[in-house]
Design a protein around this motif. Structure first.
Motif, PDB file in Angstrom:
ATOM      1  N   PHE A 104      11.142  -9.185   3.439  1.00  0.00           N
ATOM      2  CA  PHE A 104      11.622  -8.297   4.496  1.00  0.00           C
ATOM      3  C   PHE A 104      12.935  -7.651   4.058  1.00  0.00           C
ATOM      4  N   ASN A 105      12.928  -6.323   3.979  1.00  0.00           N
ATOM      5  CA  ASN A 105      14.105  -5.585   3.550  1.00  0.00           C
ATOM      6  C   ASN A 105      15.047  -5.361   4.735  1.00  0.00           C
ATOM      7  N   CYS A 129      15.138 -10.315   2.453  1.00  0.00           N
ATOM      8  CA  CYS A 129      14.870 -11.657   2.967  1.00  0.00           C
ATOM      9  C   CYS A 129      13.569 -12.182   2.354  1.00  0.00           C
ATOM     10  N   VAL A 130      13.688 -13.259   1.591  1.00  0.00           N
ATOM     11  CA  VAL A 130      12.524 -13.870   0.949  1.00  0.00           C
ATOM     12  C   VAL A 130      12.265 -15.213   1.621  1.00  0.00           C
ATOM     13  N   PRO A 131      11.209 -15.325   2.431  1.00  0.00           N
ATOM     14  CA  PRO A 131      10.933 -16.589   3.132  1.00  0.00           C
ATOM     15  C   PRO A 131      10.703 -17.727   2.152  1.00  0.00           C
ATOM     16  N   ASP A 132      11.218 -18.918   2.496  1.00  0.00           N
ATOM     17  CA  ASP A 132      11.045 -20.082   1.625  1.00  0.00           C
ATOM     18  C   ASP A 132       9.689 -20.744   1.801  1.00  0.00           C
ATOM     19  N   LYS A 133       8.896 -20.252   2.756  1.00  0.00           N
ATOM     20  CA  LYS A 133       7.533 -20.736   2.947  1.00  0.00           C
ATOM     21  C   LYS A 133       6.601 -19.554   3.169  1.00  0.00           C
ATOM     22  N   SER A 134       5.334 -19.739   2.826  1.00  0.00           N
ATOM     23  CA  SER A 134       4.347 -18.676   3.019  1.00  0.00           C
ATOM     24  C   SER A 134       4.169 -18.392   4.507  1.00  0.00           C
ATOM     25  N   LEU A 135       3.917 -17.130   4.821  1.00  0.00           N
ATOM     26  CA  LEU A 135       3.705 -16.752   6.211  1.00  0.00           C
ATOM     27  C   LEU A 135       2.351 -17.257   6.709  1.00  0.00           C
ATOM     28  N   THR A 159      28.276 -10.626  -7.259  1.00  0.00           N
ATOM     29  CA  THR A 159      28.204 -11.663  -8.292  1.00  0.00           C
ATOM     30  C   THR A 159      26.770 -12.072  -8.594  1.00  0.00           C
ATOM     31  N   SER A 160      25.845 -11.738  -7.700  1.00  0.00           N
ATOM     32  CA  SER A 160      24.431 -12.036  -7.934  1.00  0.00           C
ATOM     33  C   SER A 160      23.745 -10.818  -8.539  1.00  0.00           C
ATOM     34  N   ASP A 161      22.840 -11.058  -9.475  1.00  0.00           N
ATOM     35  CA  ASP A 161      22.090  -9.967 -10.102  1.00  0.00           C
ATOM     36  C   ASP A 161      20.914  -9.512  -9.232  1.00  0.00           C
ATOM     37  N   SER A 162      20.642 -10.242  -8.190  1.00  0.00           N
ATOM     38  CA  SER A 162      19.498  -9.948  -7.333  1.00  0.00           C
ATOM     39  C   SER A 162      19.952  -9.696  -5.899  1.00  0.00           C
ATOM     40  N   LYS A 163      19.168  -8.925  -5.188  1.00  0.00           N
ATOM     41  CA  LYS A 163      19.408  -8.692  -3.759  1.00  0.00           C
ATOM     42  C   LYS A 163      18.584  -9.640  -2.901  1.00  0.00           C
ATOM     43  N   ASN A 164      17.830 -10.528  -3.542  1.00  0.00           N
ATOM     44  CA  ASN A 164      16.967 -11.452  -2.815  1.00  0.00           C
ATOM     45  C   ASN A 164      17.781 -12.555  -2.150  1.00  0.00           C
ATOM     46  N   LEU A 165      17.540 -12.750  -0.861  1.00  0.00           N
ATOM     47  CA  LEU A 165      18.205 -13.786  -0.087  1.00  0.00           C
ATOM     48  C   LEU A 165      17.153 -14.765   0.412  1.00  0.00           C
ATOM     49  N   SER A 166      17.240 -16.004  -0.037  1.00  0.00           N
ATOM     50  CA  SER A 166      16.288 -17.019   0.419  1.00  0.00           C
ATOM     51  C   SER A 166      16.570 -17.341   1.887  1.00  0.00           C
ATOM     52  N   SER A 220       2.308  -4.085  10.335  1.00  0.00           N
ATOM     53  CA  SER A 220       2.948  -2.777  10.314  1.00  0.00           C
ATOM     54  C   SER A 220       4.110  -2.807   9.324  1.00  0.00           C
ATOM     55  N   GLN A 221       4.832  -1.694   9.225  1.00  0.00           N
ATOM     56  CA  GLN A 221       5.927  -1.571   8.264  1.00  0.00           C
ATOM     57  C   GLN A 221       7.236  -2.174   8.755  1.00  0.00           C
ATOM     58  N   LEU A 222       7.352  -2.409  10.046  1.00  0.00           N
ATOM     59  CA  LEU A 222       8.582  -2.964  10.607  1.00  0.00           C
ATOM     60  C   LEU A 222       8.277  -4.227  11.398  1.00  0.00           C
ATOM     61  N   ALA A 223       9.217  -5.173  11.318  1.00  0.00           N
ATOM     62  CA  ALA A 223       9.044  -6.426  12.044  1.00  0.00           C
ATOM     63  C   ALA A 223      10.370  -6.874  12.636  1.00  0.00           C
ATOM     64  N   TYR A 224      10.273  -7.630  13.699  1.00  0.00           N
ATOM     65  CA  TYR A 224      11.427  -8.291  14.302  1.00  0.00           C
ATOM     66  C   TYR A 224      11.403  -9.721  13.793  1.00  0.00           C
ATOM     67  N   ILE A 225      12.462 -10.142  13.107  1.00  0.00           N
ATOM     68  CA  ILE A 225      12.463 -11.469  12.507  1.00  0.00           C
ATOM     69  C   ILE A 225      13.715 -12.248  12.906  1.00  0.00           C
ATOM     70  N   ALA A 226      13.562 -13.552  12.983  1.00  0.00           N
ATOM     71  CA  ALA A 226      14.678 -14.466  13.203  1.00  0.00           C
ATOM     72  C   ALA A 226      14.703 -15.408  12.005  1.00  0.00           C
ATOM     73  N   TYR A 227      15.878 -15.557  11.373  1.00  0.00           N
ATOM     74  CA  TYR A 227      15.908 -16.358  10.151  1.00  0.00           C
ATOM     75  C   TYR A 227      17.265 -17.037   9.964  1.00  0.00           C
ATOM     76  N   ARG A 228      17.272 -18.022   9.038  1.00  0.00           N
ATOM     77  CA  ARG A 228      18.465 -18.795   8.702  1.00  0.00           C
ATOM     78  C   ARG A 228      18.728 -18.665   7.211  1.00  0.00           C
ATOM     79  N   TYR A 229      19.989 -18.562   6.835  1.00  0.00           N
ATOM     80  CA  TYR A 229      20.329 -18.466   5.412  1.00  0.00           C
ATOM     81  C   TYR A 229      21.644 -19.190   5.123  1.00  0.00           C
ATOM     82  N   GLU A 230      21.854 -19.480   3.846  1.00  0.00           N
ATOM     83  CA  GLU A 230      23.101 -20.087   3.391  1.00  0.00           C
ATOM     84  C   GLU A 230      24.148 -18.985   3.223  1.00  0.00           C
TER      85      GLU A 230
END
Length: 281
Positions: free
Chosen positions: A49-50, A57-63, A90-97, A69-79
């Motif tokens: 999810f961009n 946003c890269v989910p740590d578990k499979s959906l 400082t990170s080479d990636s834009k991916n957030l677990s 559709s192209q847009l979603a409403y999401i609720a998530y937790r991150y470090e």
């Protein structure tokens, strides 16, 4: 743990207003957030999810659900540390677990037609669409709208999906009617109910007895891709970008505000577009 809140301005959450603490006030380096995000599916079938803020946003578990559709409403937790490394560069990636806190809610895509508006005898009034009932997502990429309509009485969560099949919201863009002087992109939102409004004006001017069957308010959170519409606007306005988008809709101005065909009036709401950078980014 911090919970990052979005203000409730229509059924789902639209704009960020700040932070509040969990019952445990200790900051443990974890944040919870609710947001609208663009859905991205890889060739291997994985879903991410961009965020409009730049990270992915890269989910740590499979959906457990399939994107609708192209847009979603999401609720998530991150470090917090993970996001800090992305935003600081400082990170080479834009991916957030992230850990999703619930299944994504996929928004309904609104069709946008460039044909003439439907006949007034076939369209039904919308209950409301206010200035706070919209969000311009990203750099003018999507317009999220939350019009409130009336569903048929007896509608429950069990038969909601079936009832919604009878209701159609459509946006129209008539390029010749853009307001060049005001740099305004004009859209028209029209609403139709299957089986309603197919009679003549004389018949609809009667008692509109069908209207009493529709008394369940429902906020239909939907979105439209603005990019092709803005491109059409630019092609007819010497390449200039619009600064605002207006949405005209039909409503019932009576005290009851019940659905009507014969007694509709039009109202226009205005939403600001981002103008600091190109809308095509």
């Amino acid at each position: 743990m911090k919970k990052q809140k979005l203000a409730v301005v229509f059924a789902a959450l639209l704009t960020m207003v700040g932070f509040s603490s969990c019952l445990n006030s200790e900051d443990d380096g974890i944040t919870e957030i609710v947001d609208y995000a663009e859905v991205s599916t890889s060739s291997f079938g994985s879903v991410s999810f961009n965020s409009m803020y730049g990270w992915v946003c890269v989910p740590d578990k499979s959906l457990t659900t399939t994107p609708e559709s192209q847009l979603a409403y999401i609720a998530y937790r991150y470090e917090d540390a993970d996001l800090q490394s992305i935003t600081s560069g400082t990170s080479d990636s834009k991916n957030l677990s992230v850990t999703l806190l619930q299944d994504p809610v996929y928004l309904k895509r609104l069709d946008c037609s460039t044909t003439t508006l439907p006949e007034e005898t076939k369209t039904v009034s919308i209950y409301s669409l206010g200035e706070r009932d919209a969000l311009v997502w990203g750099n003018n990429k999507y317009l999220i709208l939350a019009p409130t309509i009336f569903l048929k009485k007896g509608t429950t969560s069990e038969n909601l999906s079936t009832e919604l099949l009878n209701h159609r919201l459509t946006l129209y863009y008539l390029s010749a009617e853009g307001d060049e002087d005001a740099n305004t992109l004009k859209l028209y939102l029209r609403y139709e109910i299957s089986g309603i409004g197919e009679s003549s004006t004389e018949e609809t001017d009667d008692k509109e007895s069908w209207a009493s069957d529709y008394n369940i308010q429902y906020t239909n959170v939907s979105y439209v891709n603005l990019q092709p519409i803005i491109s059409k606007y630019k092609s007819t306005h010497s390449g200039s970008d619009p600064e605002k988008v207006t949405v005209e809709y039909e409503y019932n101005n009576s005290a009851s505000s019940i659905p009507t065909i014969a007694k509709k009036q039009t109202k226009t709401v205005t939403y600001s577009l981002y103008t600091e950078t190109s809308s095509n980014n």
